[in-house]
Design a protein around this motif. Structure first.
Motif, PDB file in Angstrom:
ATOM      1  N   PRO A 126     116.549  18.886  -4.679  1.00 56.60           N
ATOM      2  CA  PRO A 126     117.398  18.300  -5.722  1.00 56.60           C
ATOM      3  C   PRO A 126     116.823  18.560  -7.111  1.00 56.60           C
ATOM      4  O   PRO A 126     115.609  18.741  -7.286  1.00 56.60           O
ATOM      5  CB  PRO A 126     117.390  16.809  -5.385  1.00 56.60           C
ATOM      6  CG  PRO A 126     116.142  16.598  -4.605  1.00 56.60           C
ATOM      7  CD  PRO A 126     115.916  17.862  -3.838  1.00 56.60           C
ATOM      8  N   HIS A 127     117.709  18.573  -8.081  1.00 55.71           N
ATOM      9  CA  HIS A 127     117.288  18.802  -9.460  1.00 55.71           C
ATOM     10  C   HIS A 127     116.258  17.755  -9.886  1.00 55.71           C
ATOM     11  O   HIS A 127     116.452  16.563  -9.680  1.00 55.71           O
ATOM     12  CB  HIS A 127     118.498  18.735 -10.389  1.00 55.71           C
ATOM     13  CG  HIS A 127     118.143  18.882 -11.832  1.00 55.71           C
ATOM     14  ND1 HIS A 127     117.758  20.085 -12.403  1.00 55.71           N
ATOM     15  CD2 HIS A 127     118.098  17.961 -12.835  1.00 55.71           C
ATOM     16  CE1 HIS A 127     117.488  19.908 -13.676  1.00 55.71           C
ATOM     17  NE2 HIS A 127     117.703  18.627 -13.971  1.00 55.71           N
ATOM     18  N   GLY A 128     115.172  18.215 -10.450  1.00 56.65           N
ATOM     19  CA  GLY A 128     114.162  17.323 -11.001  1.00 56.65           C
ATOM     20  C   GLY A 128     113.048  16.948 -10.052  1.00 56.65           C
ATOM     21  O   GLY A 128     112.079  16.308 -10.466  1.00 56.65           O
ATOM     22  N   ILE A 129     113.135  17.346  -8.770  1.00 58.76           N
ATOM     23  CA  ILE A 129     112.117  16.884  -7.827  1.00 58.76           C
ATOM     24  C   ILE A 129     110.762  17.536  -8.089  1.00 58.76           C
ATOM     25  O   ILE A 129     109.712  16.897  -7.948  1.00 58.76           O
ATOM     26  CB  ILE A 129     112.580  17.096  -6.371  1.00 58.76           C
ATOM     27  CG1 ILE A 129     111.725  16.244  -5.420  1.00 58.76           C
ATOM     28  CG2 ILE A 129     112.541  18.567  -5.969  1.00 58.76           C
ATOM     29  CD1 ILE A 129     112.263  16.151  -4.011  1.00 58.76           C
ATOM     30  N   ALA A 130     110.748  18.817  -8.485  1.00 58.37           N
ATOM     31  CA  ALA A 130     109.479  19.483  -8.782  1.00 58.37           C
ATOM     32  C   ALA A 130     108.813  18.836  -9.992  1.00 58.37           C
ATOM     33  O   ALA A 130     107.595  18.625 -10.009  1.00 58.37           O
ATOM     34  CB  ALA A 130     109.699  20.971  -9.001  1.00 58.37           C
ATOM     35  N   LYS A 131     109.607  18.523 -11.012  1.00 57.02           N
ATOM     36  CA  LYS A 131     109.053  17.852 -12.191  1.00 57.02           C
ATOM     37  C   LYS A 131     108.531  16.469 -11.816  1.00 57.02           C
ATOM     38  O   LYS A 131     107.463  16.045 -12.291  1.00 57.02           O
ATOM     39  CB  LYS A 131     110.131  17.724 -13.267  1.00 57.02           C
ATOM     40  CG  LYS A 131     109.681  16.949 -14.509  1.00 57.02           C
ATOM     41  CD  LYS A 131     110.809  16.815 -15.506  1.00 57.02           C
ATOM     42  CE  LYS A 131     110.343  16.057 -16.750  1.00 57.02           C
ATOM     43  NZ  LYS A 131     109.949  14.668 -16.460  1.00 57.02           N
ATOM     44  N   ALA A 132     109.267  15.762 -10.968  1.00 55.75           N
ATOM     45  CA  ALA A 132     108.853  14.410 -10.585  1.00 55.75           C
ATOM     46  C   ALA A 132     107.533  14.420  -9.832  1.00 55.75           C
ATOM     47  O   ALA A 132     106.674  13.560 -10.040  1.00 55.75           O
ATOM     48  CB  ALA A 132     109.944  13.758  -9.742  1.00 55.75           C
ATOM     49  N   LEU A 133     107.358  15.417  -8.951  1.00 56.56           N
ATOM     50  CA  LEU A 133     106.138  15.475  -8.147  1.00 56.56           C
ATOM     51  C   LEU A 133     104.995  16.199  -8.860  1.00 56.56           C
ATOM     52  O   LEU A 133     103.832  16.007  -8.511  1.00 56.56           O
ATOM     53  CB  LEU A 133     106.429  16.170  -6.813  1.00 56.56           C
ATOM     54  CG  LEU A 133     107.370  15.442  -5.855  1.00 56.56           C
ATOM     55  CD1 LEU A 133     107.616  16.288  -4.608  1.00 56.56           C
ATOM     56  CD2 LEU A 133     106.807  14.077  -5.466  1.00 56.56           C
ATOM     57  N   GLY A 134     105.334  17.065  -9.798  1.00 55.38           N
ATOM     58  CA  GLY A 134     104.307  17.875 -10.443  1.00 55.38           C
ATOM     59  C   GLY A 134     103.959  19.114  -9.649  1.00 55.38           C
ATOM     60  O   GLY A 134     103.007  19.839  -9.985  1.00 55.38           O
TER      61      GLY A 134
END
Length: 261
Positions: A126-134
């Motif tokens: 989902p959009h934003g999951i990589a940013k959320a996890l780092g």
């Protein structure tokens, strides 16, 4: 009124590890707002409210901000309270809950909880999951309860420093991260649920209801020794049995007394 109050470290055999849960023993359930206020006052990942009614144990769970439909460590803690403090002759208890009847049995290996399995499906990240996890997950699975992000190494899971605000913005209330295990574990995991008032849960039984069927398909076996790599840390032995998951853990009592509500 004054009611019995316990604080128990669950999924551990050492005090100050595992996941602490509050257990309140009540003559009947007060209104939801009162239980939510008590859970916020206790300020633990979960407060379990236990009521014995017509010979049956009824159980509900609240985080500091919401009621949840299933909680492993607070169920484990409540079973220990019943079998080690309230009714020493019992070796099994069945809790009536929002997730159906949940049996817990005392064994030589600890307490064995019989929980519903929570299978998941692979989806595009989902959009934003990589940013959320780092970190970008290798793959993402989902069910109605949580996302499950698969990472490359156990060390990546252990070193993760996620963005809790971004995680709270995802369209599931929590996210499990997992990777193949190290140090003799079949897998390692962590669980983040800031939308439920729990930035990181120390050890999460309900998360293993999703982890067990996922790793069963991946590792081609049904029995696992898992480690949840939070700061406190905790071990969970789990077994997939059809559409159920058996979770095994120990408990250590930390605090016993009375609460006035």
């Amino acid at each position: 009124m004054r009611v019995p109050f316990f604080q128990v470290d669950a999924f551990t055999s050492q005090r100050f590890a595992g996941n602490p849960a509050a257990v309140m023993v009540l003559p009947s359930f007060p209104d939801d707002a009162t239980m939510q206020a008590i859970a916020a006052e206790n300020n633990l990942a979960e407060t379990a409210f236990l009521v014995l009614q017509l010979g049956q144990y009824h159980l509900r769970w609240f985080t500091p901000t919401v009621e949840v439909p299933l909680c492993g460590h607070a169920t484990l803690a409540t079973a220990a309270v019943i079998m080690e403090r309230l009714n020493l002759g019992l070796d099994e208890v069945v809790f009536q809950t929002a997730s159906g009847p949940l049996p817990v049995t005392r064994s030589s290996d600890g307490y064995v909880m019989d929980f519903p399995s929570r299978p998941s499906d692979i989806v595009a990240p989902p959009h934003g999951i990589a940013k959320a996890l780092g970190v970008a997950p290798m793959e993402v699975h989902v069910n109605q309860y949580n996302y499950l992000a698969v990472l490359d190494h156990a060390k990546t899971v252990r070193d993760l420093a996620p963005d809790f605000v971004a995680i709270a913005g995802l369209d599931r209330p929590g996210i499990i991260v997992t990777a193949p295990g190290d140090d003799g574990y079949d897998f390692v995991s962590r669980y983040f649920a800031p939308a439920k008032g729990i930035p990181e849960d120390p050890v999460t039984g309900a998360a293993h209801c999703m982890l067990a069927p996922f790793w069963a398909a991946r590792l081609k076996k049904t029995t696992f020794h898992g480690y949840q790599a939070s700061r406190r840390g905790g071990e969970i032995d789990c077994q997939l049995v059809g559409d159920r998951v058996n979770l095994v853990g120990h408990c250590v009592f930390y605090l016993e007394g009375q609460a006035e509500i």
